[in-house]
Design an enzyme around this catalytic site. Structure first.
Site, PDB file in Angstrom:
ATOM      1  N   HIS A 204      28.002  21.380 -11.226  1.00 26.06           N
ATOM      2  CA  HIS A 204      28.642  22.558 -11.807  1.00 26.06           C
ATOM      3  C   HIS A 204      27.727  23.781 -11.683  1.00 26.06           C
ATOM      4  CE1 HIS A 204      31.571  23.854 -15.207  1.00 26.06           C
ATOM      5  NE2 HIS A 204      31.109  24.922 -14.595  1.00 26.06           N
TER       6      HIS A 204
ATOM      7  N   HIS B 266      27.568  27.962 -10.382  1.00 26.15           N
ATOM      8  CA  HIS B 266      28.250  29.183  -9.950  1.00 26.15           C
ATOM      9  C   HIS B 266      27.293  29.971  -9.054  1.00 26.15           C
ATOM     10  CE1 HIS B 266      31.663  28.706 -12.739  1.00 26.15           C
ATOM     11  NE2 HIS B 266      30.757  28.184 -13.552  1.00 26.15           N
ATOM     12  N   LEU B 267      27.602  30.009  -7.769  1.00 28.63           N
ATOM     13  CA  LEU B 267      26.762  30.725  -6.810  1.00 28.63           C
ATOM     14  C   LEU B 267      27.273  32.141  -6.531  1.00 28.63           C
ATOM     15  CD1 LEU B 267      25.930  27.874  -4.265  1.00 28.63           C
ATOM     16  CD2 LEU B 267      24.537  28.738  -6.161  1.00 28.63           C
ATOM     17  N   ARG B 268      28.474  32.457  -7.014  1.00 36.43           N
ATOM     18  CA  ARG B 268      29.044  33.814  -7.025  1.00 36.43           C
ATOM     19  C   ARG B 268      29.431  34.372  -5.656  1.00 36.43           C
ATOM     20  NH1 ARG B 268      30.447  33.115 -12.083  1.00 36.43           N
ATOM     21  NH2 ARG B 268      28.875  33.616 -13.653  1.00 36.43           N
TER      22      ARG B 268
ATOM     23  N   ASP C 168      37.561  26.068 -12.951  1.00 32.19           N
ATOM     24  CA  ASP C 168      36.574  26.352 -13.992  1.00 32.19           C
ATOM     25  C   ASP C 168      36.434  27.846 -14.246  1.00 32.19           C
ATOM     26  OD1 ASP C 168      34.417  25.450 -15.838  1.00 32.19           O
ATOM     27  OD2 ASP C 168      33.282  26.806 -14.550  1.00 32.19           O
TER      28      ASP C 168
ATOM     29  N   HIS D 258      38.314  22.469 -16.927  1.00 26.51           N
ATOM     30  CA  HIS D 258      37.732  23.353 -17.935  1.00 26.51           C
ATOM     31  C   HIS D 258      38.682  23.291 -19.136  1.00 26.51           C
ATOM     32  CE1 HIS D 258      35.889  27.289 -19.311  1.00 26.51           C
ATOM     33  NE2 HIS D 258      37.027  27.280 -19.994  1.00 26.51           N
TER      34      HIS D 258
ATOM     35  N   HIS E 136      31.643  20.498 -18.938  1.00 26.48           N
ATOM     36  CA  HIS E 136      30.878  20.999 -20.096  1.00 26.48           C
ATOM     37  C   HIS E 136      31.457  20.615 -21.461  1.00 26.48           C
ATOM     38  CE1 HIS E 136      33.948  24.023 -19.523  1.00 26.48           C
ATOM     39  NE2 HIS E 136      33.285  24.668 -18.577  1.00 26.48           N
TER      40      HIS E 136
ATOM     41  N   ASP F 205      26.120  24.234 -15.320  1.00 23.50           N
ATOM     42  CA  ASP F 205      27.020  25.378 -15.495  1.00 23.50           C
ATOM     43  C   ASP F 205      26.234  26.681 -15.315  1.00 23.50           C
ATOM     44  OD1 ASP F 205      29.270  26.885 -15.877  1.00 23.50           O
ATOM     45  OD2 ASP F 205      29.433  26.518 -18.034  1.00 23.50           O
TER      46      ASP F 205
ATOM     47  N   HIS G 180      24.645  36.416 -14.268  1.00 24.05           N
ATOM     48  CA  HIS G 180      25.292  37.713 -14.450  1.00 24.05           C
ATOM     49  C   HIS G 180      24.246  38.816 -14.280  1.00 24.05           C
ATOM     50  CE1 HIS G 180      29.124  36.165 -15.848  1.00 24.05           C
ATOM     51  NE2 HIS G 180      28.502  35.391 -16.707  1.00 24.05           N
TER      52      HIS G 180
END
Length: 428
Positions: free
Chosen positions: A56, A58-60, A150, A177, A230, A303, A307
């Site tokens: 899990h 997030h590589l964006r 997610d 999710h 999660h 997760d 940001h």
């Protein structure tokens, strides 16, 4: 590729062994191995684990490269001891077609720091209305096996059922999710005593638990695989435990931050603690730790949610939800699970390498530390203690809840198919 001899490491925290890497493979595991022309890594007192696998991340990229890129995210993963990550689909554009998942897969290959396995969206645009091209994404070069919206819940029971039925054809899994949207409108934190005192909109535990209950029943009904992202409440633990007692094909993950942090931290109004699902109570934390220890929760997943500064350095209500976690995950697990006696290092390897690789059907990872296996390895110094300084992160973002906190353990070396990606705690 040159040979590398890891000398005197405790394999999975057990017996002390030397491990000889030749090219991409573990050539030999034994005692008093001859170094010959191999580069020697002295590892006395350190723990040698199979390379960590994150289900899990997030590589964006594509679309939010101001937060993270595949390159910076995989660098962060390597520093954290990961040799493979599963990249979530909530990019811009959404990873709901073969073209987008192949782009992410290619970027991962080019980065060279860890393997990147894209996760495909369940629904078009994450809108929850129409199934995405699940078969095309599976048949693509990326070979997608895990699908998730997610960041958003697949709250339509009919859509969720169809997704579960569809992935059966290729032994895929739908990762949910769990968040009933009607119960979390305007929610800012966990619903409870603290939210009442602070006057912030509460996020009730039942919003997570009701979706999990529905989805384990759906998975059992259609004979498919569902994975719960999660997990954050004691009630969710009990539902998953019940589903597993029935023999249903249900797996679940917990994040490091839900193993350590509680909603009391929201009293600071520091948006770094704003996350989805929210930080819960101490009772929930203890239940999650117990469930990870007894195997009800299958694995730890970060997760990792980067940001940019402007999205977190603002008033609480306007702040984005999420925390970075790749570079601190193993340390938090050591503090909450190993140093407390709930898990030994062999069990850490199970929860952070073997099981996530198995759930994601990921080849070449989550393998034993033995001769003939791919040399995807992580070397950890468990005696290390240090303060978390996000200024030194490899990630592009700095939104960690652990800034200034002392955490145990440090990844000293990471090897991806025999090539050192991290040496002495720094990117190679």
């Amino acid at each position: 590729m040159s040979k590398i001899l890891i000398r005197g490491a405790k394999v999975l925290g057990g017996e002390t062994r030397d491990v000889l890497i030749d090219g991409e493979t573990i050539a030999e595991v034994g005692t008093d191995l001859e170094a010959g022309d191999a580069t020697v890594v002295e590892a006395a007192g350190q723990i040698l684990l199979p390379g960590l696998v994150d289900l899990h991340t997030h590589l964006r990229e594509p679309g939010r490269e101001d937060s993270e890129t595949v390159l910076t995210g995989t660098r962060a993963a390597a520093v954290g001891g990961f040799t493979a990550v599963h990249a979530m689909a909530n990019t811009f554009p959404v990873a709901d077609t073969a073209g987008v998942v192949e782009q992410v897969y290619r970027l991962g290959k080019e980065s060279g720091y860890c393997d990147v396995q894209p996760i495909g969206a369940v629904t078009v645009g994450l809108e929850g209305k129409k199934l995405a091209e699940l078969g095309a994404m599976h048949d693509s070069a990326a070979g997608v096996k895990v699908f998730s919206d997610d960041g958003k819940c697949v709250d339509d029971a009919v859509i969720m059922r169809r997704a579960l039925e569809y992935v059966k054809a290729f032994d895929g899994v739908v990762a949910q999710h769990a968040q009933e949207p009607r119960l979390t409108e305007g929610a800012q934190m966990n619903e409870g005593i603290v939210s009442a005192e602070l006057g912030l909109g509460g996020w009730p535990a039942v919003a997570e638990e009701s979706i999990i209950a529905r989805d384990v029943l759906l998975a059992a009904h259609v004979g498919s695989r569902v994975h719960i992202c999660h997990l954050s409440t004691a009630g969710s633990v009990e539902i998953v435990r019940w589903a597993k007692s029935k023999g249903w094909n249900v797996t679940a993950e917990v994040t490091p931050h839900h193993l350590l942090l509680t909603d009391d931290l929201v009293r600071t109004y520091n948006p770094v603690y704003k996350v989805n699902p929210p930080l819960r109570t101490e009772a929930d934390v203890l239940a999650l730790r117990e469930a990870l220890a007894d195997g009800t929760i299958d694995c730890v997943a970060t997760d990792h949610a980067p940001h940019p500064h402007e999205d977190k350095d603002c008033e609480w209500a306007a702040a984005a939800m999420g925390m970075v976690g790749l570079e601190t995950a193993l340390s938090v697990v050591q503090q909450t699970m190993v140093d407390t006696g709930l898990l030994d290092w062999a069990a850490v390897a199970d929860r952070m390498s073997f099981r996530p690789a198995q759930i994601g059907r990921l080849d070449g990872h989550g393998r034993p530390v033995s001769a003939g296996e791919p040399a995807n390895l992580t070397l950890v110094d468990p005696a290390y203690r240090g303060l978390v300084d996000p200024a030194g992160f490899a990630s592009r973002s700095r939104n960690t809840p652990y800034q200034g906190r002392e955490l145990p353990g440090r990844v000293t070396h990471t090897f991806l198919r025999g090539r050192a990606t991290v040496v002495d705690g720094k990117l190679a």
